[in-house]
Design a protein around this motif. Structure first.
Motif, PDB file in Angstrom:
ATOM      1  N   VAL A  29       1.252  -1.181   0.188  1.00 10.30           N
ATOM      2  CA  VAL A  29       0.465   0.037  -0.021  1.00 10.30           C
ATOM      3  C   VAL A  29       1.222   1.059  -0.061  1.00 10.30           C
ATOM      4  CG1 VAL A  29      -2.246   1.044   1.332  1.00 10.30           C
ATOM      5  CG2 VAL A  29      -1.702  -1.804   1.734  1.00 10.30           C
ATOM      6  N   ALA A  30       0.680   1.819  -0.998  1.00 10.22           N
ATOM      7  CA  ALA A  30       1.358   3.191  -0.794  1.00 10.22           C
ATOM      8  C   ALA A  30       0.626   4.307   0.104  1.00 10.22           C
ATOM      9  CB  ALA A  30       1.553   3.117  -2.766  1.00 10.22           C
ATOM     10  N   LEU A  31       1.510   5.416   0.210  1.00 12.83           N
ATOM     11  CA  LEU A  31       0.643   6.716   0.784  1.00 12.83           C
ATOM     12  C   LEU A  31       1.541   7.871   0.371  1.00 12.83           C
ATOM     13  CD1 LEU A  31       0.730   5.675   4.922  1.00 12.83           C
ATOM     14  CD2 LEU A  31      -1.060   5.518   3.058  1.00 12.83           C
ATOM     15  N   ASN A  32       0.155   8.670  -0.724  1.00 11.85           N
ATOM     16  CA  ASN A  32       0.656  10.077  -0.696  1.00 11.85           C
ATOM     17  C   ASN A  32       1.426  10.691   0.631  1.00 11.85           C
ATOM     18  OD1 ASN A  32      -0.147  10.119  -3.568  1.00 11.85           O
ATOM     19  ND2 ASN A  32      -1.796  10.550  -3.016  1.00 11.85           N
ATOM     20  N   PRO A  33       2.725  11.873  -0.157  1.00 15.70           N
ATOM     21  CA  PRO A  33       3.395  12.773   0.939  1.00 15.70           C
ATOM     22  C   PRO A  33       2.362  12.911   1.774  1.00 15.70           C
ATOM     23  CG  PRO A  33       4.665  13.049  -1.410  1.00 15.70           C
ATOM     24  CD  PRO A  33       2.496  12.282  -0.822  1.00 15.70           C
ATOM     25  N   ALA A  34       1.450  13.430   1.451  1.00 18.18           N
ATOM     26  CA  ALA A  34       0.202  14.410   2.489  1.00 18.18           C
ATOM     27  C   ALA A  34      -0.706  13.422   3.654  1.00 18.18           C
ATOM     28  CB  ALA A  34      -0.475  15.428   1.664  1.00 18.18           C
ATOM     29  N   THR A  35       0.099  12.066   3.296  1.00 14.85           N
ATOM     30  CA  THR A  35      -1.582  11.353   4.115  1.00 14.85           C
ATOM     31  C   THR A  35      -0.478  10.753   4.935  1.00 14.85           C
ATOM     32  OG1 THR A  35      -1.969  10.213   1.604  1.00 14.85           O
ATOM     33  CG2 THR A  35      -2.612   9.064   3.422  1.00 14.85           C
ATOM     34  N   PRO A  36      -1.086  10.722   5.881  1.00  9.41           N
ATOM     35  CA  PRO A  36      -0.370   9.675   7.288  1.00  9.41           C
ATOM     36  C   PRO A  36      -0.365   9.056   7.580  1.00  9.41           C
ATOM     37  CG  PRO A  36      -2.677  10.674   7.678  1.00  9.41           C
ATOM     38  CD  PRO A  36      -2.998  11.813   6.230  1.00  9.41           C
ATOM     39  N   LEU A  37       0.864   8.327   8.273  1.00  5.09           N
ATOM     40  CA  LEU A  37       0.738   6.561   8.841  1.00  5.09           C
ATOM     41  C   LEU A  37      -0.609   6.030   9.261  1.00  5.09           C
ATOM     42  CD1 LEU A  37       4.024   6.384  10.215  1.00  5.09           C
ATOM     43  CD2 LEU A  37       3.075   6.568   7.278  1.00  5.09           C
ATOM     44  N   SER A  38      -0.916   7.300   9.626  1.00  4.97           N
ATOM     45  CA  SER A  38      -1.843   6.457  11.189  1.00  4.97           C
ATOM     46  C   SER A  38      -3.805   6.042   9.603  1.00  4.97           C
ATOM     47  CB  SER A  38      -3.303   7.799  11.354  1.00  4.97           C
ATOM     48  OG  SER A  38      -2.810   8.764  10.930  1.00  4.97           O
ATOM     49  N   ALA A  39      -3.179   6.257   8.400  1.00 10.76           N
ATOM     50  CA  ALA A  39      -4.586   5.774   7.982  1.00 10.76           C
ATOM     51  C   ALA A  39      -4.251   4.036   7.558  1.00 10.76           C
ATOM     52  CB  ALA A  39      -4.211   6.387   6.595  1.00 10.76           C
ATOM     53  N   LEU A  40      -3.313   3.964   7.555  1.00  7.34           N
ATOM     54  CA  LEU A  40      -3.151   1.668   7.073  1.00  7.34           C
ATOM     55  C   LEU A  40      -3.133   1.095   8.710  1.00  7.34           C
ATOM     56  CD1 LEU A  40      -0.139   2.701   5.270  1.00  7.34           C
ATOM     57  CD2 LEU A  40      -2.250   2.248   4.281  1.00  7.34           C
ATOM     58  N   GLU A  41      -3.358   2.409  10.246  1.00  7.46           N
ATOM     59  CA  GLU A  41      -3.138   1.481  11.371  1.00  7.46           C
ATOM     60  C   GLU A  41      -4.060   0.600  11.140  1.00  7.46           C
ATOM     61  OE1 GLU A  41      -5.139   4.031  14.683  1.00  7.46           O
ATOM     62  OE2 GLU A  41      -5.077   2.409  16.251  1.00  7.46           O
ATOM     63  N   LYS A  82      12.127  16.427  -6.925  1.00  7.63           N
ATOM     64  CA  LYS A  82      12.871  16.402  -6.080  1.00  7.63           C
ATOM     65  C   LYS A  82      12.356  15.502  -4.491  1.00  7.63           C
ATOM     66  CE  LYS A  82      15.178  20.439  -3.636  1.00  7.63           C
ATOM     67  NZ  LYS A  82      15.165  20.419  -2.190  1.00  7.63           N
ATOM     68  N   PHE A  83      13.012  15.624  -3.812  1.00 10.00           N
ATOM     69  CA  PHE A  83      12.880  14.259  -2.281  1.00 10.00           C
ATOM     70  C   PHE A  83      12.031  15.743  -1.363  1.00 10.00           C
ATOM     71  CE2 PHE A  83      13.490  12.535   1.603  1.00 10.00           C
ATOM     72  CZ  PHE A  83      13.325  11.498   1.439  1.00 10.00           C
ATOM     73  N   ILE A  84      11.174  14.985  -0.894  1.00  7.82           N
ATOM     74  CA  ILE A  84      10.348  15.964  -0.039  1.00  7.82           C
ATOM     75  C   ILE A  84      10.965  15.360   1.142  1.00  7.82           C
ATOM     76  CG2 ILE A  84       8.125  16.270   1.157  1.00  7.82           C
ATOM     77  CD1 ILE A  84       6.893  16.133  -1.504  1.00  7.82           C
ATOM     78  N   PRO A  85      11.861  16.391   2.213  1.00 13.13           N
ATOM     79  CA  PRO A  85      12.620  16.036   2.745  1.00 13.13           C
ATOM     80  C   PRO A  85      11.805  15.829   4.306  1.00 13.13           C
ATOM     81  CG  PRO A  85      12.742  17.980   2.194  1.00 13.13           C
ATOM     82  CD  PRO A  85      12.145  17.698   1.698  1.00 13.13           C
ATOM     83  N   TYR A  86      10.267  15.943   4.083  1.00 15.81           N
ATOM     84  CA  TYR A  86       9.696  15.474   5.688  1.00 15.81           C
ATOM     85  C   TYR A  86       9.184  13.797   5.415  1.00 15.81           C
ATOM     86  CZ  TYR A  86       5.017  15.559   3.262  1.00 15.81           C
ATOM     87  OH  TYR A  86       4.107  16.035   1.776  1.00 15.81           O
ATOM     88  N   SER A  87       9.693  13.312   3.909  1.00 14.66           N
ATOM     89  CA  SER A  87       9.321  12.325   3.920  1.00 14.66           C
ATOM     90  C   SER A  87      10.679  10.893   5.125  1.00 14.66           C
ATOM     91  CB  SER A  87       9.920  11.960   2.182  1.00 14.66           C
ATOM     92  OG  SER A  87       8.870  11.772   1.650  1.00 14.66           O
ATOM     93  N   LEU A  88      11.880  11.357   5.309  1.00  9.59           N
ATOM     94  CA  LEU A  88      12.704  10.676   6.065  1.00  9.59           C
ATOM     95  C   LEU A  88      11.942  10.836   7.623  1.00  9.59           C
ATOM     96  CD1 LEU A  88      16.386  12.054   5.699  1.00  9.59           C
ATOM     97  CD2 LEU A  88      15.971  10.034   5.723  1.00  9.59           C
ATOM     98  N   GLU A  89      11.604  11.931   7.957  1.00 11.34           N
ATOM     99  CA  GLU A  89      10.981  11.182   9.629  1.00 11.34           C
ATOM    100  C   GLU A  89       9.657  10.649   9.248  1.00 11.34           C
ATOM    101  OE1 GLU A  89      12.178  12.460  12.023  1.00 11.34           O
ATOM    102  OE2 GLU A  89      10.969  11.576  12.933  1.00 11.34           O
ATOM    103  N   LYS A  90       8.507  10.415   8.269  1.00  6.40           N
ATOM    104  CA  LYS A  90       7.871   9.269   7.871  1.00  6.40           C
ATOM    105  C   LYS A  90       7.912   8.529   8.549  1.00  6.40           C
ATOM    106  CE  LYS A  90       3.759   9.557   4.675  1.00  6.40           C
ATOM    107  NZ  LYS A  90       2.987  10.008   4.067  1.00  6.40           N
ATOM    108  N   ILE A  91       9.002   7.829   7.311  1.00  4.19           N
ATOM    109  CA  ILE A  91       9.718   6.572   6.858  1.00  4.19           C
ATOM    110  C   ILE A  91      10.239   6.160   8.743  1.00  4.19           C
ATOM    111  CG2 ILE A  91      11.791   5.257   5.908  1.00  4.19           C
ATOM    112  CD1 ILE A  91      11.438   7.149   3.650  1.00  4.19           C
ATOM    113  N   ARG A  92      10.920   7.379   8.940  1.00  3.96           N
ATOM    114  CA  ARG A  92      11.187   6.993  10.476  1.00  3.96           C
ATOM    115  C   ARG A  92       9.979   6.603  11.720  1.00  3.96           C
ATOM    116  NH1 ARG A  92      14.962  11.548  10.145  1.00  3.96           N
ATOM    117  NH2 ARG A  92      16.499  11.030   9.577  1.00  3.96           N
ATOM    118  N   ALA A  93       8.717   7.178  11.593  1.00  4.58           N
ATOM    119  CA  ALA A  93       7.774   6.767  12.034  1.00  4.58           C
ATOM    120  C   ALA A  93       7.589   4.950  11.769  1.00  4.58           C
ATOM    121  CB  ALA A  93       7.420   7.998  11.988  1.00  4.58           C
ATOM    122  N   LEU A  94       7.448   5.346  10.462  1.00  2.16           N
ATOM    123  CA  LEU A  94       6.818   3.789   9.962  1.00  2.16           C
ATOM    124  C   LEU A  94       7.399   2.626  10.797  1.00  2.16           C
ATOM    125  CD1 LEU A  94       4.605   2.596   8.468  1.00  2.16           C
ATOM    126  CD2 LEU A  94       6.772   2.701   6.768  1.00  2.16           C
TER     127      LEU A  94
END
Ligand code: DX5
Ligand code: ZN
Length: 217
Positions: free
Chosen positions: A112-124, A146-158
């Motif tokens: 399942v893919a998440l767009n940049p603006a979609t929160p991880l909680s959508a997959l809870e 260009k890579f969206i920088p906040y994606s790094l934090e999203k990956i760490r949180a996941l």
């Protein structure tokens, strides 16, 4: 250690099999195929016939990324003996749980893919059933962004969520990956790294795959 998944979106489509042979020669692990419908995303690429045309032309498994509306109507088109993952967008699925099980019942791994603006909680609630989560680190539709920088934090949180829940789905990142951010992405928890323009835009495609592999293992 992560697998390298070059995206053929940036390949020369007039010689697709030869381009895939080059990434295989360079030690890529899986072929990422971006299916776009001109509705979910502004661009149109290809469908099942092109995916099927590569069966037997490479020994690499296929990672099919569906950027299409109503993916449940099309999923069987992408099931081949080499299809490892079929990945749908959370944003495109009204009945995501049903689609995840549809993919698995057809013998493929469900992503399942998440767009940049979609929160991880959508997959809870489905997280325990998925084989892979794809974090889009650009807005889907085009290569070479260009890579969206906040994606790094999203990956760490996941990755932290996966650990705390004792789950084992793989984490894939897609968009703007390069030799410069590959190590950071690996350290954040990425298991599968998609790279389109960074691989197929290189003067020596097999060598660029080897350069990626030297960083991500
Ligand atoms: C974008 C696609 C990507 C794309 C990545 O919508 O899903 O797979 O090919 O391209 P790069 O690596 O060039 O950002
Ligand atoms: Zn993709």
């Amino acid at each position: 250690m992560a697998r390298l998944a070059p995206s053929v979106l940036s390949a020369d489509f007039s010689q697709l099999a030869a381009q895939v042979a080059l990434i295989e020669q360079g030690g890529a692990d899986i072929v990422h195929m971006d299916v776009m419908d001109g509705a979910f995303v502004p661009n149109i690429t290809f469908g099942g016939p092109i995916v099927k045309s590569l069966v037997g032309k490479t020994s690499l498994p296929f990672d099919v990324h569906l950027m299409i509306e109503r993916p449940e109507l099309r999923i069987p088109d992408f099931v081949t003996p080499q299809t490892e993952f079929i990945c749908v967008h959370q944003e495109a699925c009204t009945h995501l749980d049903r689609v995840v099980h549809q993919i698995k019942e057809l013998g493929c791994k469900a992503g399942v893919a998440l767009n940049p603006a979609t929160p991880l909680s959508a997959l809870e609630w489905v997280l325990g059933d998925v084989d892979m989560v794809l974090i889009m680190s650009v807005n889907p539709g085009f290569g070479g962004q260009k890579f969206i920088p906040y994606s790094l934090e999203k990956i760490r949180a996941l990755a932290a969520m996966r650990k705390s829940r004792g789950l084992s789905f793989e984490i894939e990142v897609d968009g703007g990956a390069s030799l410069s951010n590959a190590k950071e992405l690996l350290d954040a928890g990425v298991d599968i790294m998609v790279a389109g323009s960074a691989v197929f835009g290189a003067p020596d495609i097999p060598q660029r795959c080897r350069d990626f592999k030297a960083i991500i293992g």
